[in-house]
Design an enzyme around this catalytic site. Sequence first.
Site, PDB file in Angstrom:
ATOM      1  N   ASP A 179       0.895  -1.237  -0.051  1.00 24.08           N
ATOM      2  CA  ASP A 179      -0.047   0.108   0.109  1.00 24.08           C
ATOM      3  C   ASP A 179       0.884   1.445   0.144  1.00 24.08           C
ATOM      4  O   ASP A 179       1.879   1.367  -0.770  1.00 24.08           O
ATOM      5  CB  ASP A 179      -1.205  -0.013   1.236  1.00 24.08           C
ATOM      6  CG  ASP A 179      -2.004   1.008   1.264  1.00 24.08           C
ATOM      7  OD1 ASP A 179      -3.002   0.940   0.373  1.00 24.08           O
ATOM      8  OD2 ASP A 179      -1.889   1.960   1.894  1.00 24.08           O
ATOM      9  N   TYR A 308      -4.102  13.987   0.021  1.00 25.10           N
ATOM     10  CA  TYR A 308      -4.213  15.631   0.081  1.00 25.10           C
ATOM     11  C   TYR A 308      -3.029  16.220  -0.474  1.00 25.10           C
ATOM     12  O   TYR A 308      -3.123  17.325  -1.153  1.00 25.10           O
ATOM     13  CB  TYR A 308      -4.931  16.322   1.140  1.00 25.10           C
ATOM     14  CG  TYR A 308      -4.097  16.200   2.401  1.00 25.10           C
ATOM     15  CD1 TYR A 308      -3.129  17.312   2.650  1.00 25.10           C
ATOM     16  CD2 TYR A 308      -4.490  15.620   3.473  1.00 25.10           C
ATOM     17  CE1 TYR A 308      -2.332  17.600   3.598  1.00 25.10           C
ATOM     18  CE2 TYR A 308      -3.643  15.863   4.812  1.00 25.10           C
ATOM     19  CZ  TYR A 308      -2.541  16.706   4.961  1.00 25.10           C
ATOM     20  OH  TYR A 308      -1.916  16.926   5.981  1.00 25.10           O
ATOM     21  N   HIS A 355      -5.960  -7.268   0.967  1.00 19.17           N
ATOM     22  CA  HIS A 355      -4.976  -6.208   1.033  1.00 19.17           C
ATOM     23  C   HIS A 355      -3.719  -5.996   1.847  1.00 19.17           C
ATOM     24  O   HIS A 355      -2.423  -5.844   1.614  1.00 19.17           O
ATOM     25  CB  HIS A 355      -5.585  -4.724   0.571  1.00 19.17           C
ATOM     26  CG  HIS A 355      -4.777  -3.558   0.194  1.00 19.17           C
ATOM     27  ND1 HIS A 355      -4.070  -3.656  -0.929  1.00 19.17           N
ATOM     28  CD2 HIS A 355      -4.477  -2.470   0.804  1.00 19.17           C
ATOM     29  CE1 HIS A 355      -3.393  -2.768  -1.051  1.00 19.17           C
ATOM     30  NE2 HIS A 355      -3.414  -1.714   0.121  1.00 19.17           N
TER      31      HIS A 355
END
Length: 377
Positions: A179, A308, A355
């Site tokens: 990830d 972000y 995952h």
Amino acid sequence: MSNQIRPFRIEIPQADLDDLADRLSRVRWPGQLPGEDWRRGVPVAYLRELAGYWRDGYDWRGQESRLNGFPQFMTEIDGQDIHFLHVRSEVPGALPLLLTHGWPNSFVEFVELIGRLTDPGAYGADPGDAFHVVVPSVPGFGFSAPPRGTGFTVARVAGIWAELMRRLGYERYGTQGGDLGAYVAPAVARVAPEQVVGVYVISGLGFPTEEDLPTMTEDERVAFADLQTQDWMNGVDHHALLRAAPQTFAYGWHDSPVGALAWMTQKFKEFSVTGELPDRTIDRDLLLTNVSLYWLTGTFGSSSWPMYDSTGFGWPEGQKAVPTGVYSGPPGFRRLAERDNTIVHWPQGNPGGHHFVAMEQPDHVAADLRTFFAPLR
């Protein structure tokens, strides 16, 4: 910059735990929207039961004690207070291994894996294949300080990790990540190619771009079409959401434990390759320890910076400075991954339905890590 490494211990104030329990006892539950199963999101009945267990059955103090069983430390690097676990093996010649967690996860991702790496003999493996394990908390996650300004990058994290390993006295080491860690682990090798002996990525290398589609074989097209139907490809687009308004969503996650639990449950459900419920794939207490850590440290908003502080989504590309191994090829394709990586380990058939496979299959992940790093020691 201080080079001081300070011992750290998790000690959550009882008042914070009492506040959490109080909030969980006063939830304003919504009605269930029409639609089958999870089509509208996390079902009310499922979340009510899970929240009830969080309030009445889950034992934070027991989990806190378990986490404190790992030696933990704090140090300041690049103006950031960094929290990390440093678990040395008793095996002579153990290889240092740097593990980087993902989002929305934390160092909790590796609690089942650490012992299997530092003391393989206790789990029936060759005792000589041991690792010294370092698990930092990414800035903004858990006990590591959040970035103080905009523009924080994966490359900056990699530089912090390389300095941490230097500060710990490690001149040769491996890196691992999935990830978010799948971006960070290769970046460490780019920053410190003379120190990193190999990069191990859980999955995600070699994912096709639009430009690759016309060149794909028929078998690749079939595999790619199957990937397009899976939950993790069609769920809530957290990258777009957190690029757009992370502050807005942080109010709910920071103020409502059930709002936070629903968000985490949604993502861990979508991150299940098999479609299983999150707490049927990963131990329920482990899931709630991760959620509790986010809640108790107030880091739902600050952990969103990888989204972000980006302008779009791109799959990890890897690096060619040192050899690369993967736990599982899908969703990527080896032929495409080899453009940007020197792949020496790409096994077929490693088990895993989630995952965050280190939480689900720690024995298999540990065994595969030993296999990949054995010739690189």
